[in-house]
Scaffold this motif. Structure first.
Motif, short mmCIF file in Angstrom:
data_model
loop_
_atom_site.label_atom_id
_atom_site.label_comp_id
_atom_site.label_asym_id
_atom_site.label_seq_id
_atom_site.Cartn_x
_atom_site.Cartn_y
_atom_site.Cartn_z
N GLY A 1 0.82 -1.22 0.00
CA GLY A 1 0.00 0.00 0.00
C GLY A 1 0.84 1.26 0.00
O GLY A 1 0.47 2.27 -0.59
N SER A 2 2.01 1.20 0.64
CA SER A 2 2.84 2.39 0.73
C SER A 2 3.81 2.54 -0.44
O SER A 2 4.23 3.65 -0.76
CB SER A 2 3.64 2.37 2.05
OG SER A 2 4.50 1.25 2.07
N GLY B 1 3.73 0.13 -3.52
CA GLY B 1 3.39 -0.55 -4.76
C GLY B 1 3.17 0.39 -5.93
O GLY B 1 3.81 0.27 -6.99
N PHE B 2 2.26 1.35 -5.76
CA PHE B 2 1.98 2.30 -6.85
C PHE B 2 3.14 3.27 -7.04
O PHE B 2 3.37 3.75 -8.16
CB PHE B 2 0.68 3.06 -6.56
CG PHE B 2 -0.55 2.26 -6.86
CD1 PHE B 2 -0.98 2.08 -8.16
CD2 PHE B 2 -1.27 1.66 -5.84
CE1 PHE B 2 -2.10 1.33 -8.45
CE2 PHE B 2 -2.40 0.90 -6.12
CZ PHE B 2 -2.82 0.74 -7.43
N LEU B 3 3.87 3.55 -5.96
CA LEU B 3 5.06 4.39 -6.10
C LEU B 3 6.06 3.75 -7.05
O LEU B 3 6.62 4.43 -7.92
CB LEU B 3 5.68 4.62 -4.73
CG LEU B 3 7.07 5.26 -4.70
CD1 LEU B 3 7.02 6.65 -5.31
CD2 LEU B 3 7.60 5.31 -3.28
N ALA C 1 5.36 1.57 -9.42
CA ALA C 1 4.79 1.55 -10.77
C ALA C 1 4.87 2.93 -11.41
O ALA C 1 5.38 3.08 -12.53
CB ALA C 1 3.34 1.07 -10.70
N PHE C 2 4.36 3.95 -10.72
CA PHE C 2 4.37 5.31 -11.29
C PHE C 2 5.79 5.83 -11.44
O PHE C 2 6.11 6.53 -12.42
CB PHE C 2 3.55 6.27 -10.41
CG PHE C 2 2.08 5.96 -10.37
CD1 PHE C 2 1.44 5.40 -11.47
CD2 PHE C 2 1.32 6.23 -9.24
CE1 PHE C 2 0.09 5.11 -11.45
CE2 PHE C 2 -0.04 5.95 -9.21
CZ PHE C 2 -0.65 5.38 -10.31
N ASN D 1 2.19 9.95 -5.00
CA ASN D 1 1.61 9.40 -6.23
C ASN D 1 0.98 10.49 -7.10
O ASN D 1 1.07 10.45 -8.33
CB ASN D 1 0.55 8.35 -5.88
CG ASN D 1 1.17 7.09 -5.30
OD1 ASN D 1 2.22 6.65 -5.75
ND2 ASN D 1 0.54 6.51 -4.29
N ILE E 1 2.05 11.53 -11.00
CA ILE E 1 1.11 11.59 -12.13
C ILE E 1 1.19 12.95 -12.82
O ILE E 1 1.22 13.04 -14.06
CB ILE E 1 -0.33 11.33 -11.64
CG1 ILE E 1 -0.49 9.88 -11.16
CG2 ILE E 1 -1.34 11.62 -12.74
CD1 ILE E 1 -0.32 8.85 -12.25
N LEU F 1 6.47 -1.65 -17.20
CA LEU F 1 5.94 -2.22 -15.96
C LEU F 1 6.24 -3.70 -15.80
O LEU F 1 6.16 -4.23 -14.69
CB LEU F 1 4.43 -1.99 -15.88
CG LEU F 1 3.97 -0.55 -15.71
CD1 LEU F 1 2.45 -0.48 -15.69
CD2 LEU F 1 4.54 0.06 -14.43
N THR G 1 8.80 -4.65 -13.15
CA THR G 1 8.49 -4.22 -11.78
C THR G 1 7.60 -5.21 -11.04
O THR G 1 7.49 -5.15 -9.82
CB THR G 1 7.78 -2.85 -11.78
OG1 THR G 1 6.49 -2.98 -12.41
CG2 THR G 1 8.59 -1.81 -12.49
N ILE H 1 7.72 -5.63 -7.01
CA ILE H 1 6.60 -5.24 -6.14
C ILE H 1 6.19 -6.40 -5.24
O ILE H 1 5.94 -6.22 -4.04
CB ILE H 1 5.42 -4.74 -6.99
CG1 ILE H 1 5.79 -3.41 -7.66
CG2 ILE H 1 4.16 -4.59 -6.15
CD1 ILE H 1 4.76 -2.91 -8.66
#
Length: 444
Positions: A63-64, A66-68, A70-71, A269, A273, A302, A305, A309
């Protein structure tokens, strides 16, 4: 749980991870999951409780970050594909020379690391380091290791990082004094653990294969137009500028639209973006990339990654297992009951929490809260030095339950033993140097 049982269980768990991965080449995800479950079962949990604990820790880690990841990878790919990283790397080479690349990356890390978390700074600057190493014909560690050392030092001792700010508040330390002391310690520590340690490591680390992440950033199509240095720097630094601006607005206004805008821009995040969109408009489209090429770059980057992840999540799951098994609480209680000098006690308490949880941020806050009630009895101890000692302990060892351990391993294509040398060795060296400087300041 007794102290002896906690020590034996913890050592066996870490030993199993090392042996199963390094000696028998078993998949890291399977090993981390299996050892975490075995650890919790040994502590008395039911199988259902053990799995739930692992999932909780993995979910928190993903949650802290994962998207960091990816982005950040998508942003880094566009910076590399647009030619901006080449422009900045060549500019650095022209001004510093290939022989001084490690010094340049250490300086960049110190500047960027002041307002930015280690994870964010590393993910966003890794593409620049990969390309700078390629342009200078140097091994990738020559650029990466000084960068990550500087980022880690800033995270450990410099406000406004949340953990350090929390410790300053708990110990009732003076913010300006901590900033001055942090700067005083950060520069020599970065020199020793960055460029100097890099030169030593390069002679002993052995060959490193090109990782999938490095290959992804280095595989870029030649464009007819090269971006200017100004536009390249603006886009590369934009996430850091947005996060810093967001923090400033949040501190200036406690409510209202300015405060909300600060929270919006300061969210990592969101800043990534926005930076992605600006990079497309200022670099990719003007430099001849079609929308199809941009979409393809964002999609394909991606792929490498995915495993990174998952490993980050597994590292978080193992860390949660160590906490829920009671090992963390047992070791911390034993440290507090020992009769040691206050600065060493602050350091050792943070080290234990770091080993138990894997998180530098958690180690700083937890150790400070544990020591705060005893401060009344610590006569003549500077609260500012307590902050530094706690921060030093919070980054010690770079243990296997730190998700960054596995992130770096996959990013750089290191073996397990190489990751211990590069990450755990660097973190421990930084930790000891900061502690020695802190003890020296206490004598003065």
């Amino acid at each position: 749980m007794s102290l002896t049982y906690a020590l034996i269980t913890g050592i066996v768990a870490i030993g199993l991870i090392i042996v199963l991965i390094a000696r028998f080449n078993i998949n890291s995800l399977l090993v981390l999951f299996g050892v975490a479950i075995a650890l919790l079962l040994a502590a008395g949990d039911t199988p259902a409780q053990a799995v739930a604990s692992f999932q909780h820790g993995a979910g928190n880690a993903l949650g802290s970050i994962g998207f960091l990841l990816a982005f950040g990878t998508m942003f880094g790919k566009l910076i590399a594909q647009s030619g901006a990283a080449d422009t900045v790397a060549l500019s650095v080479m022209a001004r510093c020379g290939a022989r001084n690349l490690h010094w340049a990356m250490a300086g960049i890390g110190m500047i960027v690391g002041l307002p930015i978390f280690f994870d964010v700074g590393f993910i966003l600057l890794a593409p620049l380091a990969f390309i700078a190493a390629q342009e200078s014909r140097k091994p990738v560690l020559f650029a990466i290791l000084p960068l990550m050392a500087s980022l880690s030092i800033a995270h450990a001792v410099m406000p406004p990082h949340p953990a350090i700010m929390q410790a300053i508040g708990i110990y009732h330390a003076n913010l300006l004094e901590n900033i001055a002391l942090g700067l005083l310690i950060m520069v020599p520590t970065a020199i020793i653990s960055g460029p100097l340690f890099t030169q030593f490591i390069m002679r002993h680390i052995g060959p490193i294969d090109t990782s999938p992440m490095e290959a992804e950033f280095l595989s870029r199509t030649a464009l007819p137009i090269h971006p200017s240095l100004g536009r390249s720097l603006l886009c590369i630094l934009l996430p850091f500028l947005l996060i810093g601006c967001g923090q400033m607005l949040t501190n200036l206004s406690t409510q209202g639209w300015l405060h909300m805008l600060g929270q919006f821009l300061g969210e990592t995040n969101v800043s990534l973006i926005i930076s992605l969109m600006v990079t497309v408009l200022l670099l990719c489209l003007p430099n001849g990339m079609t929308t199809r090429q941009i979409a393809h770059a964002l999609h394909t980057c991606l792929a490498p990654t995915g495993f990174v992840i998952l490993l980050v999540g597994a590292g978080g799951g193992f860390g949660q297992a160590v906490i829920d098994s009671g090992i963390s609480r047992t070791l911390t209680t034993a440290a507090l009951s020992a009769h040691v000098p206050p600065l060493l006690l602050a350091y050792l308490s943070a080290v234990i929490v770091r080993l138990a949880t894997g998180s530098a941020t958690v180690a700083t806050g937890t150790a400070a809260n544990l020591l705060a009630p005893a401060m009344a009895e610590m006569h003549g101890v500077s609260p500012e030095l307590l902050v530094l000692a706690t921060g030093a302990g919070s980054i010690a060892f770079g243990p296997v339950n730190d998700p960054v351990f596995w992130q770096l391993k996959e990013y750089l294509g290191l073996s397990l033993s190489q990751t211990f040398i590069v990450w755990s060795g660097t973190e421990t060296l930084i930790s000891v140097i900061i502690l020695l400087f802190t003890l020296g300041l206490s004598i003065l």
